[in-house]
Every structure is written in C-alpha cells, then in structure tokens.
Design an enzyme around this catalytic site. Sequence first.
Site, PDB file in Angstrom:
ATOM      1  N   ARG A  61       0.743  -1.114   0.443  1.00  0.00           N
ATOM      2  CA  ARG A  61      -0.299  -0.085   0.186  1.00  0.00           C
ATOM      3  C   ARG A  61       1.168   1.081   0.307  1.00  0.00           C
ATOM      4  O   ARG A  61       0.785   2.669  -0.546  1.00  0.00           O
ATOM      5  CB  ARG A  61      -0.854  -0.222   1.390  1.00  0.00           C
ATOM      6  CG  ARG A  61      -1.763   0.937   1.699  1.00  0.00           C
ATOM      7  CD  ARG A  61      -3.241   1.025   2.021  1.00  0.00           C
ATOM      8  NE  ARG A  61      -3.153   0.478   2.710  1.00  0.00           N
ATOM      9  CZ  ARG A  61      -2.778   0.763   4.354  1.00  0.00           C
ATOM     10  NH1 ARG A  61      -2.288   2.342   4.360  1.00  0.00           N
ATOM     11  NH2 ARG A  61      -2.759  -0.062   5.282  1.00  0.00           N
ATOM     12  N   TYR A 116     -17.001  14.130 -17.631  1.00  0.00           N
ATOM     13  CA  TYR A 116     -17.282  13.339 -16.726  1.00  0.00           C
ATOM     14  C   TYR A 116     -18.428  13.424 -16.044  1.00  0.00           C
ATOM     15  O   TYR A 116     -18.399  13.895 -14.620  1.00  0.00           O
ATOM     16  CB  TYR A 116     -15.841  12.647 -16.865  1.00  0.00           C
ATOM     17  CG  TYR A 116     -16.266  10.890 -16.338  1.00  0.00           C
ATOM     18  CD1 TYR A 116     -17.571  10.148 -17.638  1.00  0.00           C
ATOM     19  CD2 TYR A 116     -16.998  10.413 -14.958  1.00  0.00           C
ATOM     20  CE1 TYR A 116     -17.636   8.798 -17.054  1.00  0.00           C
ATOM     21  CE2 TYR A 116     -16.425   9.027 -14.238  1.00  0.00           C
ATOM     22  CZ  TYR A 116     -16.674   8.573 -15.532  1.00  0.00           C
ATOM     23  OH  TYR A 116     -17.980   6.952 -15.355  1.00  0.00           O
ATOM     24  N   ASP A 181      -8.465  17.063 -17.403  1.00  0.00           N
ATOM     25  CA  ASP A 181      -8.693  15.602 -17.448  1.00  0.00           C
ATOM     26  C   ASP A 181      -8.452  15.267 -19.128  1.00  0.00           C
ATOM     27  O   ASP A 181      -8.897  15.850 -19.832  1.00  0.00           O
ATOM     28  CB  ASP A 181     -10.798  14.950 -16.915  1.00  0.00           C
ATOM     29  CG  ASP A 181     -10.480  13.432 -17.772  1.00  0.00           C
ATOM     30  OD1 ASP A 181      -9.897  13.540 -18.107  1.00  0.00           O
ATOM     31  OD2 ASP A 181     -10.956  13.400 -16.426  1.00  0.00           O
ATOM     32  N   LYS A 206      -9.049   3.202 -20.077  1.00  0.00           N
ATOM     33  CA  LYS A 206     -10.137   3.786 -20.938  1.00  0.00           C
ATOM     34  C   LYS A 206      -8.690   3.571 -22.772  1.00  0.00           C
ATOM     35  O   LYS A 206      -7.863   2.363 -22.375  1.00  0.00           O
ATOM     36  CB  LYS A 206     -10.629   4.781 -21.488  1.00  0.00           C
ATOM     37  CG  LYS A 206     -11.490   5.547 -20.312  1.00  0.00           C
ATOM     38  CD  LYS A 206     -12.216   5.175 -20.341  1.00  0.00           C
ATOM     39  CE  LYS A 206     -13.292   4.982 -18.570  1.00  0.00           C
ATOM     40  NZ  LYS A 206     -13.897   6.308 -18.766  1.00  0.00           N
TER      41      LYS A 206
HETATM   42  C1  LIG Z   1     -14.009   7.225 -17.374  1.00  0.00           C
HETATM   43  C2  LIG Z   1     -13.310   8.114 -17.237  1.00  0.00           C
HETATM   44  C3  LIG Z   1     -13.263   8.846 -15.858  1.00  0.00           C
HETATM   45  C4  LIG Z   1     -13.244   7.835 -14.487  1.00  0.00           C
HETATM   46  O1  LIG Z   1     -11.930   6.754 -14.710  1.00  0.00           O
HETATM   47  P1  LIG Z   1     -12.830   5.100 -14.340  1.00  0.00           P
HETATM   48  O2  LIG Z   1     -11.501   4.481 -14.618  1.00  0.00           O
HETATM   49  O3  LIG Z   1     -14.038   4.664 -15.197  1.00  0.00           O
HETATM   50  O4  LIG Z   1     -13.220   6.223 -12.912  1.00  0.00           O
HETATM   51  C5  LIG Z   1     -12.612   9.792 -15.305  1.00  0.00           C
HETATM   52  N1  LIG Z   1     -12.831  10.603 -16.459  1.00  0.00           N
HETATM   53  C6  LIG Z   1     -13.384  10.807 -18.144  1.00  0.00           C
HETATM   54  C7  LIG Z   1     -12.774  11.507 -18.911  1.00  0.00           C
HETATM   55  C8  LIG Z   1     -13.444   9.433 -18.346  1.00  0.00           C
HETATM   56  O5  LIG Z   1     -14.217   8.869 -19.437  1.00  0.00           O
END
Ligand SMILES: *Cc1c(COP(=O)(O)O)cnc(C)c1O
Length: 418
Positions: A61, A116, A181, A206
């Site tokens: 951790r 998001y 982001d 993603k």
């Molecule tokens: C999917 C997504 C998130 C969140 O990510 P997770 O891995 O699903 O927790 C945050 N920002 C964007 C733009 C996303 O597409």
Amino acid sequence: MTRLRTMAVHGGRDDLADLGVHALPIDLSTTYPIPDQAEGGHALQHLAEGAAHAASPVYSRLHNPTVARFEQALAALEGTSAAVAFGSGMAAVTAVVQAACVLPGKPHVVAVRPIYGGTDHLLSSGLLGVRTTYASVDQVGDAITPQTGLVVIETPANPNLDLLDIAAVVARAGDVPVMVDNTFATPVLQNPAAHGATYVLHSGTKYLGGHGDVLGGVVACAEEHAGPLRQVRIITGAVLHPLGGYLMHRGLATLPLRVEAAQRGATELAARLAAHPGTGLVRHPSLPGADPAGLIGRQLRGPGAMLAFTTREDPTAVVRRLELITPAVSLGSVDTLIEHPAALTHRLVPDTAREASGVPAGLLRLSVGLEDVEDLWADLDRALSGRGRGRDQALSGHCEQDYIKSSSSDFREPVVNH
Ligand SMILES: *Cc1c(COP(=O)(O)O)cnc(C)c1O
C-alpha cells in the site's frame, strides 16, 4: 528517447537490463522482508511523507515497483517529473480533491461543465466536504474565492467534445491549481502540463489500458504535488493493483499507434455522419466550426477518436439496430463502443445542467476503435437508415444462451476484399 513513439515503448523500463529481464516484472508481494527493523522504519517514514521510493517498499500500500514503473513511463509521456497511479479514474479524481482542497483546508472547487458524469456527481455530492461552483470559462476568475483549492476542466470534454483553451483557464485561475482531465486526448494528442495545468488526470481504464480489461487512474504532475497525492493514496488505500499497473504500462507501448489509427477512423466517420440524413448535430474536433479558437495544432495535436451525434429518430432505436458496434459505456478500447450519455454516463447530472452545458438528451457518444472503417460505416448507415437487425438477429440462426451470444456476436466471417 525523445520522440513520443520511442518513449511509449521504452519509458519506465530503465532497470530491466540490470534485472536481466525483457518483459515488465509483476511484483505481487504485499510485504517485503525487513531484517533491520529500524531501517525499515526509516523507509516507512519516508514513504508516508510522500517520497517516490525508499530503501524498501515495506508494504505494497506504500509502494509497488510494478506500479512505479508505469508511473515513470506515463510521466515521461506527459512531460511531468512525476505521476501517481490509483485504483480507478474516480479514485484519482478523489485524491486530487483531497490533496488540493481537503488537506490545505480550501473546500471549494470551480468546475467547467460538461465533465465526465462521475466527476460531476462526486463534485456535486458534497461527499468530500467540498462545495462546487460550476462556471463558464469566462466566469472562472469571478467564481474563485479565497477558499478555492482547485479548478476542474476536461478538454476535449466528455461527452460532447467541447474544446477549452487550457492556458486561458490557467490564466484565469491565478494561483489556484488547475486539474485537466486528459482521458479523451491521451498524452499522444495533448500535454496539459505544458499549458500550465498542475494536475493531468487520466482514467487509465480507457485508452492507456486500451483493451477494456483493466480499471485504473493516474495523475501526472510535478514532484512537489505528487508527494501529497502519495500520502492520500497511502492513507485511503486507493492503490492500483500491480496487475493493473502492468497492463496499463504494456498498453502505453501501442498507445500512439492505437490513437492515430482510431483517430483516422473517427475523422472519416465524423465527415460521413455529418452528411447523413439520419443525423442532426455531429460533434468531432475535425469538423468545420468545431475549433473556433484554433486549438488543434496549438494545444491539441489531433482531433482524437471520440465523437458524438444526435439522430433524427429515437437514439435508443438506432442503437438497438447496430450489429457490430458494441453498445456499452467506457471508451478507448480496441473495439468501437456507443452509449447514450443522458441515460448512462451522465445520468446523475441534473437535466437542466446537462442541457445548459451543450449535451442534448438525444446525444449518442461513439468511441471509435480499430475495426475497418468501412465495416463501422456500414453498421452505422444501416442503423441510421432503419435497416440494421441488431446484435441478436445478426447472429445467423442463433437465439441461444447468453454465453454463446456474448462470445459469438462480435464474430464476422472473414471478408476478403482489398
Ligand atoms: C471513465 C472516466 C473517468 C473515471 O474513470 P474510472 O476509471 O471509470 O474510475 C474520469 N474521466 C473521464 C473523462 C472518463 O471517461
């Protein structure tokens, strides 16, 4: 090792030659032998104070070498001195809010919609004890108070592909750190830190992982901001599993090729969708009028592989007719995915706020994958023209159990045409 494709293949692998291995080692140890307990105590102290590494990892951790290699590789691609990985993108967003707002006692966030849906919900929920003001880019400066610890933006934005000028937002934010982001653009197309962003966030689930089989998140930033993020990660336990670190690190090697190929497909599909009588609004940064500020070339190296469109007909009916494209949330996978934001990813955003931020109720979001673009177009054209039979019917002669459906519905007889 200065160019992107080379860095993507070789980043974070500096110690492999000394270890005498070629592939990335997966270190699954949860604990590490500490013969000298006093020395171990120093290592623990060091890590708990936010250090990137210490004489011993002590406990996984606190530190994991497999995850640390992925972080080093991602930081190199984003041009930052550090990166800190988490168990999901949302765990990463949470850690940034905790490090930038909760720790320093600045419980106010300014955010520009759309973002998001999960991030929107987290910031609106009050769960972390922070209050959020949603503002347009022009209002960011006025929305900031002495209590503001963070400005949050997303560009290209999820789900409508709005583009924001990062440097302009950073200028308006003054001393307040800005989190961008960068999930949609990936480090292949955009490096927000070069435009002044303090935190560059990715849902590694993603494009970084890229194959729809790993959940993770990562924040690229300067070392001075990474320390508090590591402290938060140790305290809350929002760690990335080493298998996830391995898969995302492996994904980075093909990231530039995947993004470039998917982007070519998306650009072609956007042009064809815009000309199709079955669509209304079509959003992709490559389309005329989509980039009024001229950010492509200056901030964004390409339009990316995400697009969005409205349909003349009920979007649910159109999605039901698709035979090849996978109806599912998430994005950035090798296969093309389609989803209805108002029903799914952005369901928890209030309708009026969603509409006001340029996300109409009927908008569909398409994450273009690596299939042959002609097969994708045939599928979209069929569905938009009322001819598609849907995934179930497209299975020749099958009305079978789920496990057969889910494994064989993506299968097509090889079509040999050159
Ligand atoms: C999917 C997504 C998130 C969140 O990510 P997770 O891995 O699903 O927790 C945050 N920002 C964007 C733009 C996303 O597409």
